[in-house]
Design an enzyme around this catalytic site. Sequence first.
Site, short mmCIF file in Angstrom:
data_model
loop_
_atom_site.label_atom_id
_atom_site.label_comp_id
_atom_site.label_asym_id
_atom_site.label_seq_id
_atom_site.Cartn_x
_atom_site.Cartn_y
_atom_site.Cartn_z
N LYS A 109 52.05 56.48 46.53
CA LYS A 109 52.66 56.36 45.19
C LYS A 109 51.97 57.36 44.01
O LYS A 109 52.36 56.87 42.85
CB LYS A 109 52.19 54.65 44.90
CG LYS A 109 52.88 53.69 45.66
CD LYS A 109 52.75 52.42 45.21
CE LYS A 109 53.46 51.40 46.11
NZ LYS A 109 53.05 49.91 45.92
N SER A 129 52.71 47.24 38.88
CA SER A 129 51.76 48.11 38.58
C SER A 129 52.68 49.16 38.03
O SER A 129 52.24 49.73 36.70
CB SER A 129 50.97 48.76 39.57
OG SER A 129 49.98 47.51 40.11
P1 ADP Z 1 52.72 47.31 43.31
O1 ADP Z 1 53.81 46.91 44.20
O2 ADP Z 1 52.85 46.70 41.98
O3 ADP Z 1 52.39 48.50 43.13
P2 ADP Z 1 50.62 46.75 45.23
O4 ADP Z 1 51.08 47.75 46.41
O5 ADP Z 1 49.22 46.93 44.59
O6 ADP Z 1 51.62 46.41 43.92
O7 ADP Z 1 50.99 45.25 45.88
C1 ADP Z 1 50.13 44.80 46.57
C2 ADP Z 1 50.51 43.41 46.88
O8 ADP Z 1 50.86 42.66 45.96
C3 ADP Z 1 52.02 43.44 47.54
O9 ADP Z 1 52.36 42.40 48.59
C4 ADP Z 1 52.91 43.16 46.38
O10 ADP Z 1 54.25 42.91 46.91
C5 ADP Z 1 52.10 42.06 45.75
N1 ADP Z 1 52.60 42.22 44.22
C6 ADP Z 1 52.44 42.93 43.60
N2 ADP Z 1 52.73 42.48 42.22
C7 ADP Z 1 53.25 41.23 42.34
C8 ADP Z 1 53.82 40.16 41.82
N3 ADP Z 1 54.01 40.42 40.36
N4 ADP Z 1 53.90 39.06 42.21
C9 ADP Z 1 53.76 38.61 43.77
N5 ADP Z 1 53.34 39.70 44.42
C10 ADP Z 1 52.95 40.76 43.90
#
Ligand code: ADP
Length: 163
Positions: free
Chosen positions: A41, A133
Amino acid sequence: MRIGLYPGTFDPITLGHTDIIRRACALVDRLVIGVAINTGKGPLFSLEERVAMVESECAKLSAETGTEIVAHPFQNLLIDCAHDVGAQIIIRGLRAVTDFEYEYQMVGMNRAMDDSVETVFLMAEARYQAIASKLVKEIAKLGGDVSKFVPDDVRVQLLDKIK
Ligand code: ADP
Protein backbone atom coordinates in the site's frame (compact mmCIF):
# COMPACT_ATOMS: atom_id res chain seq x y z
CA MET A 1 -4.35 -18.27 27.53
CA ARG A 2 -6.28 -17.05 24.51
CA ILE A 3 -4.12 -14.98 22.18
CA GLY A 4 -5.52 -13.02 19.22
CA LEU A 5 -3.63 -11.49 16.31
CA TYR A 6 -5.10 -8.40 14.64
CA PRO A 7 -3.02 -7.66 11.51
CA GLY A 8 -3.06 -4.58 9.33
CA THR A 9 -1.13 -1.68 7.91
CA PHE A 10 -2.36 0.89 10.42
CA ASP A 11 -1.26 3.81 8.23
CA PRO A 12 -2.41 5.39 10.47
CA ILE A 13 -4.51 3.70 13.16
CA THR A 14 -8.12 5.00 12.94
CA LEU A 15 -11.20 5.02 15.15
CA GLY A 16 -12.39 2.03 13.08
CA HIS A 17 -9.29 0.09 14.16
CA THR A 18 -9.58 1.13 17.81
CA ASP A 19 -13.25 0.10 17.85
CA ILE A 20 -12.30 -3.37 16.54
CA ILE A 21 -9.44 -3.61 19.07
CA ARG A 22 -11.80 -2.75 21.94
CA ARG A 23 -14.23 -5.47 20.80
CA ALA A 24 -11.42 -8.01 20.30
CA CYS A 25 -10.25 -7.39 23.87
CA ALA A 26 -13.49 -8.96 25.10
CA LEU A 27 -12.60 -12.19 23.28
CA VAL A 28 -8.94 -12.75 24.16
CA ASP A 29 -6.51 -12.56 27.09
CA ARG A 30 -3.78 -11.00 24.99
CA LEU A 31 -4.13 -9.13 21.75
CA VAL A 32 -1.19 -8.78 19.38
CA ILE A 33 -1.48 -6.01 16.81
CA GLY A 34 0.47 -7.21 13.77
CA VAL A 35 1.84 -4.15 11.98
CA ALA A 36 2.76 -5.07 8.40
CA ILE A 37 6.32 -4.07 7.46
CA ASN A 38 6.23 -4.73 3.73
CA THR A 39 2.96 -3.48 2.54
CA GLY A 40 2.03 -3.02 -1.08
CA LYS A 41 0.00 0.00 0.00
CA GLY A 42 3.05 2.32 0.05
CA PRO A 43 2.54 3.68 3.55
CA LEU A 44 2.67 7.39 4.37
CA PHE A 45 4.08 6.71 7.83
CA SER A 46 7.25 4.71 8.49
CA LEU A 47 6.99 1.41 10.32
CA GLU A 48 8.38 3.06 13.47
CA GLU A 49 5.77 5.82 13.31
CA ARG A 50 2.92 3.37 12.70
CA VAL A 51 4.03 1.13 15.58
CA ALA A 52 4.46 4.12 17.93
CA MET A 53 0.92 5.35 17.18
CA VAL A 54 -0.51 1.82 17.63
CA GLU A 55 1.36 1.44 20.94
CA SER A 56 0.22 4.76 22.28
CA GLU A 57 -3.47 4.13 21.41
CA CYS A 58 -3.26 0.55 22.70
CA ALA A 59 -1.86 1.67 26.07
CA LYS A 60 -5.11 3.61 26.58
CA LEU A 61 -7.26 0.68 25.36
CA SER A 62 -5.37 -1.75 27.56
CA ALA A 63 -5.98 0.41 30.63
CA GLU A 64 -9.67 0.65 29.67
CA THR A 65 -10.28 -3.05 28.94
CA GLY A 66 -7.75 -4.78 31.22
CA THR A 67 -6.50 -6.84 28.28
CA GLU A 68 -2.80 -6.93 27.45
CA ILE A 69 -2.19 -5.44 23.99
CA VAL A 70 1.18 -5.48 22.23
CA ALA A 71 2.36 -4.30 18.81
CA HIS A 72 4.33 -6.75 16.69
CA PRO A 73 5.86 -5.71 13.35
CA PHE A 74 5.80 -8.57 10.83
CA GLN A 75 6.77 -9.21 7.26
CA ASN A 76 6.28 -12.95 6.91
CA LEU A 77 3.15 -14.93 6.10
CA LEU A 78 0.24 -14.05 8.34
CA ILE A 79 -0.19 -17.67 9.41
CA ASP A 80 3.51 -17.85 10.36
CA CYS A 81 3.16 -14.62 12.31
CA ALA A 82 0.22 -16.21 14.18
CA HIS A 83 2.48 -19.15 15.08
CA ASP A 84 5.31 -16.80 16.13
CA VAL A 85 3.11 -14.95 18.62
CA GLY A 86 1.19 -18.06 19.75
CA ALA A 87 -2.16 -16.82 18.45
CA GLN A 88 -5.05 -19.27 18.01
CA ILE A 89 -7.29 -16.55 16.58
CA ILE A 90 -6.82 -14.03 13.77
CA ILE A 91 -9.07 -11.00 14.14
CA ARG A 92 -10.18 -9.07 11.06
CA GLY A 93 -12.51 -6.13 10.74
CA LEU A 94 -15.23 -6.37 8.15
CA ARG A 95 -16.60 -3.26 6.54
CA ALA A 96 -18.75 -3.44 3.42
CA VAL A 97 -19.04 -6.20 0.84
CA THR A 98 -15.84 -4.89 -0.74
CA ASP A 99 -13.83 -6.40 2.14
CA PHE A 100 -15.63 -9.71 1.87
CA GLU A 101 -14.12 -11.20 -1.27
CA TYR A 102 -10.53 -10.56 -0.24
CA GLU A 103 -11.17 -11.85 3.29
CA TYR A 104 -12.96 -14.92 1.93
CA GLN A 105 -9.88 -15.84 -0.10
CA MET A 106 -7.51 -15.12 2.79
CA VAL A 107 -9.42 -17.43 5.13
CA GLY A 108 -9.50 -20.18 2.54
CA MET A 109 -5.77 -20.02 1.88
CA ASN A 110 -4.78 -19.60 5.52
CA ARG A 111 -6.96 -22.60 6.41
CA ALA A 112 -5.26 -24.69 3.79
CA MET A 113 -1.95 -23.87 5.52
CA ASP A 114 -3.19 -24.34 9.10
CA ASP A 115 -6.76 -25.29 9.94
CA SER A 116 -6.26 -24.84 13.68
CA VAL A 117 -6.02 -21.04 13.53
CA GLU A 118 -9.52 -19.56 13.38
CA THR A 119 -10.32 -16.20 11.74
CA VAL A 120 -12.90 -14.12 13.56
CA PHE A 121 -14.60 -11.14 11.87
CA LEU A 122 -15.81 -8.17 13.83
CA MET A 123 -17.80 -5.13 12.74
CA ALA A 124 -17.19 -1.67 14.07
CA GLU A 125 -19.92 0.55 15.47
CA ALA A 126 -21.99 2.04 12.64
CA ARG A 127 -20.41 5.51 12.75
CA TYR A 128 -16.92 3.99 12.35
CA GLN A 129 -17.73 1.44 9.66
CA ALA A 130 -16.95 3.59 6.65
CA ILE A 131 -13.55 4.71 7.92
CA ALA A 132 -10.52 3.64 5.88
CA SER A 133 -6.95 4.87 6.46
CA LYS A 134 -6.59 5.60 2.74
CA LEU A 135 -9.55 7.99 2.69
CA VAL A 136 -8.52 9.63 5.96
CA LYS A 137 -5.13 10.48 4.40
CA GLU A 138 -6.80 11.89 1.29
CA ILE A 139 -9.19 14.02 3.35
CA ALA A 140 -6.30 15.34 5.46
CA LYS A 141 -4.23 16.14 2.36
CA LEU A 142 -7.13 18.14 0.94
CA GLY A 143 -7.50 20.13 4.15
CA GLY A 144 -10.56 18.33 5.53
CA ASP A 145 -11.32 17.73 9.20
CA VAL A 146 -10.39 14.18 10.22
CA SER A 147 -11.25 14.48 13.92
CA LYS A 148 -14.23 12.11 13.52
CA PHE A 149 -12.02 9.44 11.98
CA VAL A 150 -8.78 9.20 13.97
CA PRO A 151 -7.73 9.56 17.62
CA ASP A 152 -6.62 13.07 18.56
CA ASP A 153 -2.89 12.32 18.82
CA VAL A 154 -2.99 10.63 15.40
CA ARG A 155 -4.74 13.66 13.88
CA VAL A 156 -1.93 15.90 15.13
CA GLN A 157 0.74 13.60 13.66
CA LEU A 158 -1.14 13.29 10.39
CA LEU A 159 -1.39 17.06 9.96
CA ASP A 160 2.29 17.36 10.82
CA LYS A 161 3.21 14.70 8.27
CA ILE A 162 1.35 16.19 5.33
CA LYS A 163 2.56 19.75 5.99
P1 ADP B 1 -7.14 -0.11 5.81
O1 ADP B 1 -7.85 -1.22 5.09
O2 ADP B 1 -8.07 0.99 6.27
O3 ADP B 1 -5.90 0.39 5.15
P2 ADP B 1 -5.72 -1.92 7.49
O4 ADP B 1 -5.10 -2.60 6.34
O5 ADP B 1 -4.81 -1.38 8.53
O6 ADP B 1 -6.65 -0.70 7.15
O7 ADP B 1 -6.81 -2.87 8.14
C1 ADP B 1 -6.57 -3.80 9.13
C2 ADP B 1 -7.85 -4.50 9.48
O8 ADP B 1 -8.76 -3.57 10.05
C3 ADP B 1 -8.58 -5.12 8.29
O9 ADP B 1 -9.20 -6.32 8.74
C4 ADP B 1 -9.62 -4.09 7.96
O10 ADP B 1 -10.74 -4.67 7.32
C5 ADP B 1 -9.97 -3.60 9.35
N1 ADP B 1 -10.56 -2.27 9.35
C6 ADP B 1 -10.00 -1.11 8.94
N2 ADP B 1 -10.85 -0.09 9.10
C7 ADP B 1 -12.00 -0.62 9.62
C8 ADP B 1 -13.28 -0.07 9.99
N3 ADP B 1 -13.57 1.21 9.83
N4 ADP B 1 -14.21 -0.94 10.46
C9 ADP B 1 -13.94 -2.24 10.60
N5 ADP B 1 -12.76 -2.81 10.27
C10 ADP B 1 -11.81 -2.01 9.78
